[in-house]
Design a protein around this motif. Structure first.
Motif, mmCIF file in Angstrom:
data_model
loop_
_atom_site.group_PDB
_atom_site.id
_atom_site.type_symbol
_atom_site.label_atom_id
_atom_site.label_comp_id
_atom_site.label_asym_id
_atom_site.label_seq_id
_atom_site.Cartn_x
_atom_site.Cartn_y
_atom_site.Cartn_z
ATOM 1 N N ALA A 183 0.768 -1.312 0.063
ATOM 2 C CA ALA A 183 0.083 0.017 0.258
ATOM 3 C C ALA A 183 1.031 1.180 0.070
ATOM 4 O O ALA A 183 0.608 2.255 -0.688
ATOM 5 N N VAL A 184 2.221 1.232 0.724
ATOM 6 C CA VAL A 184 2.794 2.506 0.774
ATOM 7 C C VAL A 184 3.733 2.645 -0.585
ATOM 8 O O VAL A 184 3.715 3.668 -1.064
ATOM 9 N N LEU A 185 4.353 1.653 -1.043
ATOM 10 C CA LEU A 185 5.053 1.674 -2.254
ATOM 11 C C LEU A 185 4.304 1.405 -3.443
ATOM 12 O O LEU A 185 4.725 2.097 -4.505
ATOM 13 N N ARG A 186 3.246 1.088 -3.632
ATOM 14 C CA ARG A 186 2.288 0.723 -4.895
ATOM 15 C C ARG A 186 3.131 0.254 -5.962
ATOM 16 O O ARG A 186 2.950 0.844 -7.206
ATOM 17 N N THR A 187 3.846 -0.951 -5.805
ATOM 18 C CA THR A 187 4.736 -1.506 -6.993
ATOM 19 C C THR A 187 3.738 -2.322 -7.791
ATOM 20 O O THR A 187 3.993 -2.415 -8.981
ATOM 21 N N GLY A 188 2.648 -2.677 -7.324
ATOM 22 C CA GLY A 188 1.940 -3.685 -7.978
ATOM 23 C C GLY A 188 1.899 -5.204 -7.906
ATOM 24 O O GLY A 188 1.245 -5.899 -8.573
ATOM 25 N N LEU A 189 2.937 -5.430 -7.028
ATOM 26 C CA LEU A 189 3.262 -6.761 -6.838
ATOM 27 C C LEU A 189 2.503 -7.404 -5.604
ATOM 28 O O LEU A 189 2.161 -6.604 -4.882
ATOM 29 N N ARG A 190 2.279 -8.692 -5.600
ATOM 30 C CA ARG A 190 1.176 -9.283 -4.572
ATOM 31 C C ARG A 190 2.309 -9.603 -3.761
ATOM 32 O O ARG A 190 1.610 -9.595 -2.355
ATOM 33 N N ASP A 191 3.527 -10.103 -3.661
ATOM 34 C CA ASP A 191 4.305 -10.417 -2.735
ATOM 35 C C ASP A 191 5.519 -9.739 -2.786
ATOM 36 O O ASP A 191 6.514 -10.147 -3.053
ATOM 37 N N VAL A 192 5.717 -8.384 -2.219
ATOM 38 C CA VAL A 192 6.612 -7.608 -2.439
ATOM 39 C C VAL A 192 7.778 -7.917 -1.210
ATOM 40 O O VAL A 192 8.788 -7.532 -1.453
ATOM 41 N N THR A 193 7.385 -8.460 -0.391
ATOM 42 C CA THR A 193 8.169 -8.955 0.601
ATOM 43 C C THR A 193 9.100 -10.206 0.373
ATOM 44 O O THR A 193 9.897 -10.645 1.278
ATOM 45 N N ALA A 194 8.798 -11.045 -0.838
ATOM 46 C CA ALA A 194 9.272 -12.295 -0.914
ATOM 47 C C ALA A 194 10.722 -12.058 -1.193
ATOM 48 O O ALA A 194 11.444 -11.217 -1.624
ATOM 49 N N GLY A 195 11.427 -13.391 -0.498
ATOM 50 C CA GLY A 195 12.905 -13.453 -0.680
ATOM 51 C C GLY A 195 13.423 -14.539 -1.547
ATOM 52 O O GLY A 195 14.492 -14.800 -1.843
ATOM 53 N N PHE A 196 12.626 -15.103 -2.299
ATOM 54 C CA PHE A 196 12.804 -16.200 -3.364
ATOM 55 C C PHE A 196 12.408 -15.488 -4.931
ATOM 56 O O PHE A 196 11.356 -15.404 -5.332
ATOM 57 N N CYS A 197 13.586 -14.808 -5.438
ATOM 58 C CA CYS A 197 13.514 -13.971 -6.482
ATOM 59 C C CYS A 197 14.468 -14.276 -7.450
ATOM 60 O O CYS A 197 15.624 -14.425 -7.093
#
Length: 273
Positions: A183-197
């Motif tokens: 909500a704060v960063l508005r990246t459009g990503l569902r899992d913005v905190t993910a570490g598997f990238c």
């Protein structure tokens, strides 16, 4: 294989690949380096290395970034390199750092080295088994079939799941934290905190890792924010996030506080540019 996607747009440069593309044999030769930071993971690391080396992906390499683990993880990593580096091929390498300097700096050092050594793709992956190895071919297949700048192994798209061992309060907190950051960063990503990238090499360069401010788990958030701001497109595929089986979590109160403050720091810095 048929795929179902949510198309990316100029406003939301992300997509969801709910049925990831299978990895054709020739794609398995793509130079891919798994960057795996370690601190006191002597028991887990051999299991992860064996699983990764067992994949039918000749182009895959493992780079262990060890922060001078007192339990001997660095020495374990060197023995693994001796075991798997045969026939003139380097499949496992080790980057030794002199002190425990934080997850973010460990990842930044490893990712930069992987690109410098010729990786076409770089995969962030934990050493504790929470990121299942069987998703690695799917992530590379998604990257190559879509041309995306990065691929997220996502817990929060349709088909994604959190560890069954987690209680409802822990699952709720995880979902709330992800929703808060999104909500704060508005990246459009569902899992913005993910570490598997997984990151394409030019995306790693575009993110300018030496300038990344955060160091703990919030490093994951800042990377994605920088990638989206740089115009890189992302794809999310569903994964089942596992609970670590050996060792203790390294999530501290200080790390949680940094993660709560960082989105606002990034947003304010973005406004000043």
């Amino acid at each position: 294989m048929t795929t179902t996607t949510t198309p990316a747009t100029a406003q939301s440069p992300t997509a969801v690949l709910r049925r990831p593309v299978a990895l054709p044999p020739e794609w398995g030769r793509t130079p891919l380096t798994v960057v795996m930071p370690t601190y006191n993971e002597a028991e887990n690391l051999p299991l992860m290395a064996e699983a990764l080396m067992g994949l039918d992906m000749p182009g895959l390499r493992l780079l262990v970034v060890d922060d001078n683990s007192p339990d001997g993880t660095g020495e374990v990593a060197e023995r693994l390199a001796e075991r798997y580096n045969t026939g003139g091929r380097t499949r496992v390498s080790v980057l030794h750092r002199t002190a425990k300097d934080g997850l973010g700096r460990a990842y930044a050092a490893g990712m930069d080295q992987a690109v410098a050594d010729g990786a076409a793709y770089v995969l962030q992956m934990d050493a504790d088994g929470s990121h299942p190895v069987e998703y690695v071919p799917q992530m590379l297949g998604a990257a190559l079939s879509t041309g995306a700048g990065f691929v997220i192994g996502s817990r929060y798209v349709s088909g994604g799941r959190l560890a069954e061992e987690w209680g409802w309060h822990r699952k709720l907190l995880s979902r709330w934290a992800n929703a808060y950051v999104s909500a704060v960063l508005r990246t459009g990503l569902r899992d913005v905190t993910a570490g598997f990238c997984m990151w394409r090499a030019d995306t790693v360069t575009a993110m300018r890792l030496p300038e990344v401010r955060s160091n703990g788990y919030s490093f994951q958030v800042e990377l994605k924010y920088q990638a989206v701001r740089a115009g890189c497109t992302g794809v999310e595929i569903p994964i089942h996030f596992e609970e670590r089986q050996i060792g203790a979590s390294k999530m501290t109160l200080a790390v949680q506080l940094e993660s709560a403050i960082l989105p606002w720091r990034l947003r304010m810095a973005g406004k000043r540019r």
